[in-house]
Write a protein that holds these residues in place. Structure first.
Motif, short mmCIF file in Angstrom:
data_model
loop_
_atom_site.label_atom_id
_atom_site.label_comp_id
_atom_site.label_asym_id
_atom_site.label_seq_id
_atom_site.Cartn_x
_atom_site.Cartn_y
_atom_site.Cartn_z
N SER A 149 0.90 -1.35 -0.05
CA SER A 149 -0.19 -0.03 -0.24
C SER A 149 0.96 1.30 -0.08
CB SER A 149 -0.91 0.13 1.16
OG SER A 149 -1.63 1.34 1.37
N ALA A 151 -0.80 4.22 0.76
CA ALA A 151 -1.72 5.19 1.38
C ALA A 151 -0.66 5.89 2.52
CB ALA A 151 -2.84 4.54 1.95
N ALA A 154 -3.91 5.25 6.75
CA ALA A 154 -4.97 4.18 6.41
C ALA A 154 -5.10 3.56 7.74
CB ALA A 154 -4.44 3.12 5.47
#
Length: 314
Positions: A149, A151, A154
């Motif tokens: 990921s 992000a 998150a």
């Protein structure tokens, strides 16, 4: 530091049981940075008997504090959890995440190291999330490339000082449907100067049922919800980076339009192929193939929401 593990839940009783039992198995170093922890569970209006089950089994979960709210989405439920938390440090996980016994210790050690070397707490830790459909042994799943990921913030596996959440203004309750509430808060945290600290040792195993063609109507609805909430995200932060995240660009419209044949490759036309892949023991490939038309639904919905917003008076 004292940890408050904040978990919103909605109709996930079977996997929630595994999540909570794993939290009761945490091993903390006697002279380590964590003085203790609590589990703040916020039931977001579940209709599957979650609250009654928790009340009947309260003795099994001594760290648990249970709160209830009307079904208003994860943003509101997490805000309730943060506001009720006694800890100075908040850990966010989802109710379908199963962790290892060293989970909290790893988050704490990474935070402590940063604070000692930088002289401040202007950072948060982000642990590793491994997706799995193995309900019996979720922690047996290996880390895969698809689990990576990018992000910034998150809430599936993150630890942060509570006062930074308060300073940023918590989650925006406008996010009443699926998606984006955590990434939007991440933009505000980044604007406050916070840094992301990767903490791959703090592993959480995110369980979801095996992919099924029968799930596609629900998945399509989620994409449409995510598109609508994506526009809320963009209206708050009208930047090109956010446009890329929510796929509000001509590139995404062209890409998914071409790959889906303008929508001719969809849940109906591809159903035989998707079912064949599942029967052949390749459910993940079937799920990835479905992403083509799911993304097309998303792009169409985000553009529809954008056009609707442009034509609204005022």
């Amino acid at each position: 530091m004292f940890f408050s593990v904040v978990i919103p839940t909605y109709n996930r009783r079977p996997i929630l049981a595994k999540c909570l039992r794993a939290l009761e198995q945490q091993t903390l170093a006697p002279a380590g940075p964590v003085t203790g922890y609590e589990v703040v569970l916020v039931d977001d209006g579940s209709t599957d008997g979650t609250v009654a089950w928790l009340q009947a089994n309260a003795a099994d979960f001594p760290h648990l504090r249970l709160f209830e709210c009307d079904h208003g989405g994860a943003a509101i439920a997490r805000n309730v959890g943060v506001q009720q938390a006694k800890g100075d440090t908040i850990v966010f996980i989802d109710s379908d995440l199963v962790i290892l016994d060293s989970f909290l210790q790893h988050h704490a050690e990474r935070l402590q190291t940063y604070r000692q070397t930088h002289g401040n707490d202007r950072a948060f830790t982000y642990g590793r999330v491994v997706n799995t459909c193995n309900f019996d042994r979720p922690t047996a799943e290996p880390f895969k490339l698809t689990d990576y990921s990018q992000a910034f913030f998150a809430t599936g596996n993150v630890a942060i000082a509570k006062h930074w959440l308060m300073a940023a203004g918590l989650f925006d309750p406008q996010f009443t449907q699926y998606g984006w509430e955590d990434l939007e808060l991440g933009v505000r945290l980044k604007n406050l100067g916070l840094s992301l600290l990767k903490c791959p040792e703090a592993v959480g195993y995110h369980w979801h049922p095996p992919f099924s063609v029968e799930d596609l109507p629900e998945l399509i609805d989620k994409e449409i919800q995510r598109a609508r909430m994506g526009l809320v995200f963009y209206q708050k932060h009208p930047t090109f980076d956010v446009r890329l995240m929510i796929q509000l660009t001509w590139f995404h419209r062209l890409l998914w339009g071409l790959l889906s044949g303008g929508g001719t490759l969809n849940e109906r036309s591809l159903a035989p192929v998707l079912r064949w892949l599942i029967r052949s023991g390749r459910p993940q490939l079937s799920e990835e193939l479905s992403r083509i038309f799911l993304n097309w639904y998303h792009v169409r919905a985000v553009y529809a929401a954008y056009q609707e917003a442009l034509t609204k008076p005022g």
